[in-house]
Motif scaffolding. Structure first.
Motif, PDB file in Angstrom:
ATOM      1  N   ALA A 676      -8.803  -1.094   2.333  1.00  0.00           N
ATOM      2  CA  ALA A 676      -7.765  -0.330   3.025  1.00  0.00           C
ATOM      3  C   ALA A 676      -6.460  -0.515   2.276  1.00  0.00           C
ATOM      4  N   VAL A 677      -5.838   0.608   1.898  1.00  0.00           N
ATOM      5  CA  VAL A 677      -4.597   0.572   1.135  1.00  0.00           C
ATOM      6  C   VAL A 677      -3.500   1.200   1.983  1.00  0.00           C
ATOM      7  N   ASP A 678      -2.439   0.428   2.262  1.00  0.00           N
ATOM      8  CA  ASP A 678      -1.331   0.904   3.096  1.00  0.00           C
ATOM      9  C   ASP A 678      -0.174   1.295   2.192  1.00  0.00           C
ATOM     10  N   LEU A 679       0.154   2.578   2.160  1.00  0.00           N
ATOM     11  CA  LEU A 679       1.233   3.094   1.318  1.00  0.00           C
ATOM     12  C   LEU A 679       2.455   3.491   2.126  1.00  0.00           C
ATOM     13  N   GLN A 680       2.528   3.089   3.376  1.00  0.00           N
ATOM     14  CA  GLN A 680       3.638   3.492   4.234  1.00  0.00           C
ATOM     15  C   GLN A 680       4.957   2.931   3.711  1.00  0.00           C
ATOM     16  N   GLY A 681       5.988   3.776   3.708  1.00  0.00           N
ATOM     17  CA  GLY A 681       7.320   3.348   3.300  1.00  0.00           C
ATOM     18  C   GLY A 681       7.558   3.397   1.816  1.00  0.00           C
ATOM     19  N   LEU A 682       6.536   3.722   0.996  1.00  0.00           N
ATOM     20  CA  LEU A 682       6.683   3.769  -0.447  1.00  0.00           C
ATOM     21  C   LEU A 682       7.014   5.178  -0.914  1.00  0.00           C
ATOM     22  N   THR A 683       7.693   5.242  -2.041  1.00  0.00           N
ATOM     23  CA  THR A 683       7.901   6.535  -2.680  1.00  0.00           C
ATOM     24  C   THR A 683       6.630   6.932  -3.404  1.00  0.00           C
ATOM     25  N   LYS A 684       6.609   8.138  -3.952  1.00  0.00           N
ATOM     26  CA  LYS A 684       5.383   8.607  -4.598  1.00  0.00           C
ATOM     27  C   LYS A 684       5.083   7.811  -5.873  1.00  0.00           C
ATOM     28  N   VAL A 685       6.120   7.376  -6.593  1.00  0.00           N
ATOM     29  CA  VAL A 685       5.894   6.567  -7.790  1.00  0.00           C
ATOM     30  C   VAL A 685       5.379   5.187  -7.410  1.00  0.00           C
ATOM     31  N   GLU A 686       5.993   4.584  -6.392  1.00  0.00           N
ATOM     32  CA  GLU A 686       5.541   3.269  -5.937  1.00  0.00           C
ATOM     33  C   GLU A 686       4.127   3.343  -5.389  1.00  0.00           C
ATOM     34  N   ALA A 687       3.835   4.404  -4.621  1.00  0.00           N
ATOM     35  CA  ALA A 687       2.493   4.564  -4.059  1.00  0.00           C
ATOM     36  C   ALA A 687       1.460   4.681  -5.172  1.00  0.00           C
ATOM     37  N   ARG A 688       1.801   5.386  -6.227  1.00  0.00           N
ATOM     38  CA  ARG A 688       0.886   5.527  -7.361  1.00  0.00           C
ATOM     39  C   ARG A 688       0.569   4.161  -7.974  1.00  0.00           C
ATOM     40  N   ILE A 689       1.599   3.347  -8.181  1.00  0.00           N
ATOM     41  CA  ILE A 689       1.396   2.041  -8.819  1.00  0.00           C
ATOM     42  C   ILE A 689       0.530   1.135  -7.944  1.00  0.00           C
ATOM     43  N   VAL A 690       0.800   1.121  -6.633  1.00  0.00           N
ATOM     44  CA  VAL A 690       0.017   0.275  -5.733  1.00  0.00           C
ATOM     45  C   VAL A 690      -1.445   0.717  -5.728  1.00  0.00           C
TER      46      VAL A 690
END
Length: 818
Positions: A676-690
């Motif tokens: 499970a990957v939680d991307l809440q609160g991240l920008t699209k660039v940050e979400a990509r890296i995570v």
């Protein structure tokens, strides 16, 4: 013929002598029986030449209770003489019994004391004291004191000297309990106890044994108790025992009459010594609540203790002025010191101008401390020209600079890199007749080393050792040698020779010395030598500190041996040595790229440890490295990068770095069964890296034999039923979908848990493997729904990468390339 005195006693209920000896019956020895003491041994008393003539004594006196004392005191003299002789012969209890009998028969104690032969009584007391029987003497003195006979009257100079010796013996044996009890008793007898022992010595032993209550008891028996209370508080403060000092402070308030400013000032100073600044403030507030107005000295101590806090210090200063207390020169000096510590140059200049105005009106007279402090303010701010201007003001006012002033002036020029000017000031100092010290000289050496004028530094150093400079009466210090070791550059053997020279003149290398030597080893490429220095430090009984370890870690990093650097970092933690900012920064910047997930995890663990320790890290540097590592997933796929590539970094590096925290959180469990990957609160660039970080972890786990057991569930954000998706959620969702589908070739499903409906984005048929994966993830969806459920009608924006699609992607990546 030897005279025997027969004495008999009443029963325990009687307090008087039943029969009296017949002074004329000296020849009738057959009718007498010898006196026996407590040991039942006969005791004979030889006739005293100074005894009253036998003709002057009554032929057979009646019992004491029936005696009517004659005007010429015949009977009183007889019994006083008898008691004196008993005391002389060491029979102090019998002496006390005679005193008791005489006093109870009606004679005043002072009258009987006047009739005693004090030299005989003192001789008997001296005999007891010589044998160390202080308790026996005290018992007798207590008894006769109750009967009205002053114990002090029974002592002569020699007996008093012996009593003092016994007190000093108790003090030497550190029997403070017995000593304080004895002093309390003697004080009750009105003995000059201050002459028996120096009070300060007793207090010092009480403090050494951490006995504040005994020290308080001892102080209370003196009329100058307030001074002794200050001594107690101060001595406990020197030993950093603040609780004991506060105990003495509270006792002083109970035992002293009125408010004593000396005590208040001392306890506040002790709070400063013990680094408990808040306690000093509580004491001050307590004084104000009691309507006690502190004097200028208490205010000065309070401001000096809190000089590190500019706001609070000036708050106290304003309160002082509101109470009508005029500031003295010491007060202004403390304010200048506060400005110096806070680096407030402008405020310091304002205060300086104010005291100059007060001096011009005759209210104050600036002293050398004021000038020295303002010079140091300018020196620390590297305003050397303003510091020199203050020196001219001093000379104009007729104030001679002292060693501190010259040191600050030299430091001001040295800090600005003006080596020539610093040496010129040192020459002026010598010509002015001011006594230089090692600090001045060390400042000069440091200025030369910082300016890379190593030859000049060694010439100055040799002049100090050969005393070519006039007036150089001081010797090199450890700091001097440490500075000269820095001047050795990469010459390890020269630095080692200087360290050996330190030992020959009686100095010992400190941790800084060893750290400099380790740094020189690293500069010359001798990593093993740098590590051996840590071993040598421990062998010499010196525990390596954070500077020594950081230097060794830096040497390992610069030589490319990162694993050794990390082992030293772990060793620091093992020995409970806290890394500092330089340590963390050196470790985190050691890698120029990451090769595996374990390296990333290791780095992020150090990063989080650094943040927890209160240090601010360079998040941007780590983000770049981790981003590069994550993009390796794309590069391995030989696919083109998406429209929002890693080159768009405008939204990375926010305060607190949520990106790094998210990456660390998802890489914590390498073999987690639930993906499970939680991307809440991240920008699209940050979400990509995570997301790429998690995919790279899955890939490495798969290569190590850990298969994928479930679908990957990606939480994009919260979908408000009333308001719909936010613009940011839509951007992240679209960007992540394109990443997974277009760049990695994975199959992505969008799920709506509330309605149980799935909308397929990928227009392809779902395989049997995908269908099986749907059933396996039902438990995961339910769990996630419970975690994120709220009272408002919301649903989670989620994407799902099926297990079958992940396996197919992993097999393709793991297949050998042709």
């Amino acid at each position: 013929m030897r005279e025997f005195i027969i004495l008999s006693y009443f029963s325990s209920s009687s307090s008087s002598i039943a029969t009296l000896p017949n002074p004329h019956a000296a020849n009738n020895h057959h009718s007498t029986r010898p006196y026996k003491d407590n040991t039942n041994k006969p005791l004979s008393l030889p006739p005293s030449k100074s005894s009253p003539p036998i003709s002057t004594l009554p032929s057979r006196p009646p019992p004491l209770s029936a005696v009517r004392w004659d005007p010429n005191k015949t009977h009183l003299c007889y019994f006083a003489d008898l008691a004196s002789k008993l005391a002389r012969d060491g029979r102090l209890q019998d002496f006390a019994t005679i005193v008791e009998s005489v006093v109870l028969s009606g004679v005043r104690g002072s009258e009987f004391t006047a009739a005693l032969r004090v030299e005989l009584v003192a001789k008997g007391i001296s005999g007891f004291l010589k044998e160390g029987k202080v308790g026996g003497v005290v018992d007798v003195l207590s008894k006769v004191d109750e009967l009205g006979v002053p114990p002090l009257k029974l002592f002569d100079g020699y007996a008093m000297e012996l009593l003092g010796r016994q007190c000093r013996r108790l003090l030497k044996c550190r029997q403070v309990q017995e000593l304080v009890e004895l002093m309390e008793i003697l004080q009750g007898f009105h003995f000059p106890i201050k002459e028996l022992l120096e009070p300060y010595e007793v207090i010092k032993v009480c403090v050494d044994k951490r006995c504040p209550k005994l020290a308080i008891r001892y102080a209370c028996i003196f009329p100058h108790a307030h001074i002794l209370f200050c001594n107690i508080i101060n001595e406990f403060g020197k030993r950093r025992a603040l609780e004991s000092a506060l105990t003495a402070y509270e006792a002083s308030k109970e035992n002293l009459s009125g408010s004593n400013m000396y005590v208040y000032r001392t306890i506040i100073d002790v709070c400063g010594v013990c680094k408990d600044y808040m306690k000093s403030r509580y004491i001050y507030e307590d004084l104000l609540k009691q309507k006690v107005t502190p004097n200028i000295y208490v205010f000065n101590s309070l401001m000096n203790v809190n000089a590190h806090d500019l706001t609070y210090t000036f708050h106290v200063y304003r309160n002082m002025k509101n109470l009508g207390i005029r500031a003295d020169m010491a007060c202004y000096n403390i304010l200048l010191k506060t400005c110096c510590l806070a680096g407030q140059v402008d405020l310091a200049q304002d205060i300086y101008r104010e005291v100059q105005h007060l001096e011009s009106t005759g209210v104050l007279k600036l002293d050398v401390f004021t000038y020295s402090t303002i010079v140091k303010v300018f020196s620390d701010a590297k305003l050397w020209h303003m510091a020199l201007k203050v020196k001219e003001d001093m000379l104009s006012a007729g104030v001679t600079p002292n060693t501190v002033t010259w040191s600050s002036l030299i430091s001001a020029c040295a800090n600005a890199g003006l080596v020539e000017k610093a040496i010129q000031l040192f020459e002026e100092m010598l010509l002015a007749g001011s006594e230089p010290n090692s600090q001045c000289f060390n400042i000069l050496l440091h200025a030369c080393v910082e300016a890379c004028q190593y030859d000049r530094a060694f010439r100055l150093f040799q002049s100090l050792k050969s005393k070519n400079y006039k007036g150089l009466s001081f010797k090199p210090t450890t700091t001097t040698y440490n500075t000269m070791m820095k001047a050795c550059g990469t010459d390890y053997y020269h630095a080692q020779a200087l360290m050996d020279e330190m030992r020959t003149i009686g100095l010992y290398p400190n941790q800084i010395s060893w750290s400099i030597l380790a740094d020189i080893c690293g500069s010359s490429g001798n990593v093993e030598g740098a590590l051996q220095i840590l071993t040598n430090m421990r062998a010499g009984g010196m525990k390596p500190d954070v500077v020594a370890y950081t230097t060794a870690i830096k040497v390992c990093v610069e030589s490319g041996n990162l694993e050794l650097a990390l082992s030293l970092f772990a060793e620091m933690k093992k020995y409970q040595i806290r890394p500092n900012f330089v340590t963390y920064n050196t470790i985190l910047r050691a890698r120029s790229r990451y090769g595996s997930v374990s390296e990333v995890q290791q780095c992020l663990a150090i990063y989080r440890d650094m943040r927890n320790a209160g240090y601010k890290s360079n998040d941007r540097f780590l983000e770049q490295l981790i981003e590069e590592w994550c993009e390796g997933v794309i590069q391995d796929s030989n696919a083109k990068q998406g429209e929002f590539s890693s080159h768009d970094k405008t939204d990375i590096g926010r305060p607190g770095s949520l990106l790094l925290e998210k990456v660390a959180e998802h890489l914590q469990k390498r073999t987690a069964e639930t993906l499970a990957v939680d991307l809440q609160g991240l920008t699209k660039v940050e979400a990509r890296i995570v997301l790429l970080a998690v995919l790279r972890m899955i890939k490495e786990n798969y290569s190590s034999g850990h298969s994928v057991k479930e679908d990957m569930l990606i939480v994009v954000g919260v979908h408000d039923v009333d308001g719909g998706s936010t613009t940011q959620n839509l951007e992240v969702k679209d960007a992540i979908t394109k990443l997974l589908r277009d760049e990695l070739g994975l199959k992505v499903l969008a799920t709506v848990p509330k309605t149980g409906l799935d909308t397929t984005i990928e227009p392809e048929n779902i395989t049997d493997s995908d269908q099986e994966s749907e059933e396996m993830t039902s438990r995961t969806e339910l769990t996630t729904d419970l975690i994120y459920s709220t009272r408002r009608p919301v649903a989670l924006e989620r994407l799902k990468v099926t297990r079958g699609s992940l396996l197919q992607w992993l097999r393709k990546r793991s297949a050998p390339r042709r």
